[in-house]
Write a protein that holds these residues in place. Sequence first.
Motif, PDB file in Angstrom:
ATOM      1  N   ALA A   9     -16.882  16.544 -10.560  1.00  0.00           N
ATOM      2  CA  ALA A   9     -15.333  16.229  -9.271  1.00  0.00           C
ATOM      3  C   ALA A   9     -15.451  15.076  -8.853  1.00  0.00           C
ATOM      4  CB  ALA A   9     -15.626  17.344  -8.163  1.00  0.00           C
ATOM      5  N   LEU A  10     -14.026  14.650  -8.057  1.00  0.00           N
ATOM      6  CA  LEU A  10     -13.877  13.520  -7.778  1.00  0.00           C
ATOM      7  C   LEU A  10     -13.338  13.661  -6.455  1.00  0.00           C
ATOM      8  CD1 LEU A  10     -12.779  10.329  -8.388  1.00  0.00           C
ATOM      9  CD2 LEU A  10     -10.494  11.494  -8.783  1.00  0.00           C
ATOM     10  N   ILE A  11     -13.881  12.749  -5.505  1.00  0.00           N
ATOM     11  CA  ILE A  11     -13.477  13.019  -4.037  1.00  0.00           C
ATOM     12  C   ILE A  11     -12.922  11.629  -3.710  1.00  0.00           C
ATOM     13  CG2 ILE A  11     -14.757  12.376  -1.667  1.00  0.00           C
ATOM     14  CD1 ILE A  11     -16.713  14.599  -2.612  1.00  0.00           C
ATOM     15  N   ILE A  12     -11.804  11.846  -2.928  1.00  0.00           N
ATOM     16  CA  ILE A  12     -11.021  10.613  -2.461  1.00  0.00           C
ATOM     17  C   ILE A  12     -10.856  10.753  -0.866  1.00  0.00           C
ATOM     18  CG2 ILE A  12      -8.724   9.403  -2.465  1.00  0.00           C
ATOM     19  CD1 ILE A  12      -8.246  10.326  -5.318  1.00  0.00           C
ATOM     20  N   VAL A  13     -11.269   9.455  -0.267  1.00  0.00           N
ATOM     21  CA  VAL A  13     -11.037   9.465   1.208  1.00  0.00           C
ATOM     22  C   VAL A  13     -10.053   8.154   1.465  1.00  0.00           C
ATOM     23  CG1 VAL A  13     -12.439   8.772   3.237  1.00  0.00           C
ATOM     24  CG2 VAL A  13     -13.340  10.272   1.540  1.00  0.00           C
ATOM     25  N   ASN A  14      -9.104   8.380   2.089  1.00  0.00           N
ATOM     26  CA  ASN A  14      -8.122   7.220   2.167  1.00  0.00           C
ATOM     27  C   ASN A  14      -8.186   6.700   3.624  1.00  0.00           C
ATOM     28  OD1 ASN A  14      -6.443   7.393  -0.023  1.00  0.00           O
ATOM     29  ND2 ASN A  14      -5.783   9.527   0.371  1.00  0.00           N
ATOM     30  N   GLY A  15      -8.176   5.471   3.825  1.00  0.00           N
ATOM     31  CA  GLY A  15      -8.093   4.754   5.083  1.00  0.00           C
ATOM     32  C   GLY A  15      -6.802   4.429   5.739  1.00  0.00           C
ATOM     33  N   PRO A  16      -6.919   3.506   6.632  1.00  0.00           N
ATOM     34  CA  PRO A  16      -5.541   3.127   6.893  1.00  0.00           C
ATOM     35  C   PRO A  16      -4.476   2.563   5.736  1.00  0.00           C
ATOM     36  CG  PRO A  16      -7.192   2.306   8.565  1.00  0.00           C
ATOM     37  CD  PRO A  16      -7.887   2.745   7.138  1.00  0.00           C
ATOM     38  N   ASP A  17      -3.154   2.784   6.166  1.00  0.00           N
ATOM     39  CA  ASP A  17      -2.270   2.405   5.085  1.00  0.00           C
ATOM     40  C   ASP A  17      -0.944   1.875   5.754  1.00  0.00           C
ATOM     41  OD1 ASP A  17       0.110   4.675   4.435  1.00  0.00           O
ATOM     42  OD2 ASP A  17      -1.845   5.414   4.911  1.00  0.00           O
ATOM     43  N   ALA A  18      -0.070   1.211   5.051  1.00  0.00           N
ATOM     44  CA  ALA A  18       1.025   0.621   5.737  1.00  0.00           C
ATOM     45  C   ALA A  18       2.021   0.025   4.595  1.00  0.00           C
ATOM     46  CB  ALA A  18       0.663  -0.520   6.656  1.00  0.00           C
ATOM     47  N   TYR A  19       3.178   0.450   4.646  1.00  0.00           N
ATOM     48  CA  TYR A  19       4.368  -0.153   4.301  1.00  0.00           C
ATOM     49  C   TYR A  19       4.584  -1.871   4.511  1.00  0.00           C
ATOM     50  CZ  TYR A  19       9.040  -1.352   2.583  1.00  0.00           C
ATOM     51  OH  TYR A  19      10.231  -1.921   2.077  1.00  0.00           O
ATOM     52  N   ILE A  20       4.561  -2.698   3.567  1.00  0.00           N
ATOM     53  CA  ILE A  20       4.752  -4.111   3.620  1.00  0.00           C
ATOM     54  C   ILE A  20       6.152  -4.426   3.222  1.00  0.00           C
ATOM     55  CG2 ILE A  20       3.681  -6.316   3.250  1.00  0.00           C
ATOM     56  CD1 ILE A  20       1.865  -4.540   4.718  1.00  0.00           C
ATOM     57  N   SER A  21       6.962  -4.989   4.332  1.00  0.00           N
ATOM     58  CA  SER A  21       8.527  -5.188   3.967  1.00  0.00           C
ATOM     59  C   SER A  21       8.210  -6.672   3.395  1.00  0.00           C
ATOM     60  CB  SER A  21       9.327  -4.895   5.183  1.00  0.00           C
ATOM     61  OG  SER A  21      10.685  -5.619   4.883  1.00  0.00           O
ATOM     62  N   ALA A  22       9.255  -6.651   2.387  1.00  0.00           N
ATOM     63  CA  ALA A  22       9.587  -8.003   1.901  1.00  0.00           C
ATOM     64  C   ALA A  22      10.498  -9.052   2.940  1.00  0.00           C
ATOM     65  CB  ALA A  22      10.383  -7.795   0.490  1.00  0.00           C
ATOM     66  N   ARG A  23      11.020  -8.517   3.811  1.00  0.00           N
ATOM     67  CA  ARG A  23      11.622  -9.286   4.898  1.00  0.00           C
ATOM     68  C   ARG A  23      10.644 -10.006   5.539  1.00  0.00           C
ATOM     69  NH1 ARG A  23      14.199  -4.941   8.925  1.00  0.00           N
ATOM     70  NH2 ARG A  23      14.387  -3.650   7.089  1.00  0.00           N
ATOM     71  N   TRP A  24       9.513  -9.865   5.623  1.00  0.00           N
ATOM     72  CA  TRP A  24       8.377 -10.466   6.418  1.00  0.00           C
ATOM     73  C   TRP A  24       7.822 -11.689   5.622  1.00  0.00           C
ATOM     74  CZ3 TRP A  24       5.446  -5.334   7.300  1.00  0.00           C
ATOM     75  CH2 TRP A  24       6.009  -4.570   8.447  1.00  0.00           C
ATOM     76  N   TYR A  25       8.290 -12.048   4.323  1.00  0.00           N
ATOM     77  CA  TYR A  25       8.086 -13.266   3.615  1.00  0.00           C
ATOM     78  C   TYR A  25       9.018 -13.958   3.683  1.00  0.00           C
ATOM     79  CZ  TYR A  25       4.389 -10.081   1.588  1.00  0.00           C
ATOM     80  OH  TYR A  25       3.134  -9.224   1.268  1.00  0.00           O
ATOM     81  N   GLU A  26       8.461 -15.360   3.580  1.00  0.00           N
ATOM     82  CA  GLU A  26       9.570 -16.605   3.563  1.00  0.00           C
ATOM     83  C   GLU A  26      10.060 -16.717   2.156  1.00  0.00           C
ATOM     84  OE1 GLU A  26       8.681 -20.146   5.219  1.00  0.00           O
ATOM     85  OE2 GLU A  26       7.870 -19.286   7.284  1.00  0.00           O
ATOM     86  N   ASP A  27       9.272 -16.330   1.286  1.00  0.00           N
ATOM     87  CA  ASP A  27       9.704 -16.539  -0.093  1.00  0.00           C
ATOM     88  C   ASP A  27      10.580 -15.386  -0.711  1.00  0.00           C
ATOM     89  OD1 ASP A  27       9.994 -16.506  -2.921  1.00  0.00           O
ATOM     90  OD2 ASP A  27       7.771 -16.749  -3.279  1.00  0.00           O
TER      91      ASP A  27
END
Length: 200
Positions: A69-87
């Motif tokens: 079998a396969l076990i998956i445990v997920n920790g914190p996650d977050a969407y990263i907006s492209a508007r937060w980059y200067e490039d």
Amino acid sequence: MHPNQHFRHEDQSFHKSLIDRIGFGMVFCETPDGPRVAHTPMLQTETGKIRFHLARGNALTKHLADCRALIIVNGPDAYISARWYEDPNQVPTWNYLAVEAEGTVERIDREGLVELLAALSARHEARILDGTPWTMDKLSDKHREGLLNAIVGFEMTVENWRETAKLSQNKPAEVRAPVIAGLERQGDAAMAGLMRDLPA
């Protein structure tokens, strides 16, 4: 898992700490009825095995013993907006922590199941600030036996670990800084803190 080596975290303590902190994950197995998944509380033993339990009527329960079998445990996650980059050539992405454990699953006996339930409740009850911790001895014998008969305990012997700690490590600190600030403005302190703790 993510193929970029920047996002690998080979330290076994990372695996254990994520399982211990989250305490909940998914178990996947191929069955004669097709692929199945179950969501369950989990506990890692001192020997590195992962214990969990499922309802007896769960579609996966009858197939898990001796299954790979396969076990998956997920920790914190977050969407990263492209508007937060200067490039302007950056694109949105998702940062996250996840651990995969692959191995053979065996059924555990009644004594092992009781030990698992007691350890699970003790660990999570300790995180609740008010009141007296709940224990199974608060149940009547009849009710306790009925509940124990309704679930099945399992233990995975982990043969392979795979992990992703995707926290924008592939970008320099000065590029991560406005992303961290953006996450904090969104109220996502968990992901912001993880990213801030990365080595410069």
